[in-house]
Design an enzyme around this catalytic site. Structure first.
Site, PDB file in Angstrom:
ATOM      1  N   PRO A 121      14.878  54.824  19.937  1.00 50.73           N
ATOM      2  CA  PRO A 121      13.798  53.898  20.282  1.00 50.73           C
ATOM      3  C   PRO A 121      14.029  52.426  19.944  1.00 50.73           C
ATOM      4  O   PRO A 121      13.360  51.846  19.083  1.00 50.73           O
ATOM      5  CB  PRO A 121      12.621  54.461  19.482  1.00 50.73           C
ATOM      6  CG  PRO A 121      13.258  55.046  18.270  1.00 50.73           C
ATOM      7  CD  PRO A 121      14.561  55.624  18.760  1.00 50.73           C
ATOM      8  N   CYS A 122      14.907  51.793  20.675  1.00 54.12           N
ATOM      9  CA  CYS A 122      15.157  50.363  20.453  1.00 54.12           C
ATOM     10  C   CYS A 122      13.947  49.519  20.836  1.00 54.12           C
ATOM     11  O   CYS A 122      13.828  48.373  20.389  1.00 54.12           O
ATOM     12  CB  CYS A 122      16.417  49.907  21.175  1.00 54.12           C
ATOM     13  SG  CYS A 122      16.454  50.304  22.920  1.00 54.12           S
TER      14      CYS A 122
END
Length: 154
Positions: A121-122
């Site tokens: 989850p950047c």
């Protein structure tokens, strides 16, 4: 890895996503599908598809589908740190840099190279002042994902 990678198109509120995995079923990349992409489903993507369906429904999901993105040792370290950011939370690039012993610019570049968005989850990394900055999928997509996770931004 021997043989061609596995590919599947998965439906999402963002439009079709193409998932690519190695022959063992570990996810190598996940991204938007080009218009007209028509690929078959493969059982290797069943867990990912289930977890994504729960995620799109707004459920707090800690993805367990196996991932194997290809990157440098530093990128891998950043991507591992990203997976430790819980659903519904966001941290700054400075905080992420502190966690991996680097600097915000370097972790920003590693984020931009993340081939397995959403699962790694950047999108949960934001500017130090709470603003949305830097997302390979575009800021509208980042805003959508953070809203889905009920992250409150300034």
């Amino acid at each position: 890895m021997t043989g061609a990678p596995l590919r599947a198109v998965l439906e999402s509120p963002l439009g079709p996503l193409v998932a690519v995995a190695n022959r063992e079923g570990a996810l190598l990349s996940l991204g938007r599908a080009a218009p007209g992409t028509a690929l078959s489903r493969h059982e290797a993507f069943a867990l990912l598809e289930t977890e994504l369906a729960r995620y799109w429904a707004g459920e707090a999901v800690s993805f367990t589908a196996p991932v194997a993105p290809v990157g440098t040792p530093f990128q891998s370290r950043v991507w591992s740190a990203l997976r430790a950011i819980p659903w519904g939370r966001a941290i700054s690039y400075s905080e992420l840099a502190s966690r991996v012993g680097s600097n915000p610019r370097a972790v920003g570049q590693a984020n931009a190279a993340n081939p397995v968005g959403i699962v790694v989850p950047c999108h949960r990394v934001i500017g130090g002042d709470g603003r949305l900055v830097g997302y390979a999928g575009g800021l509208e997509m980042k805003r959508f994902l953070l809203k889905l996770e009920r992250v409150i931004l300034l």
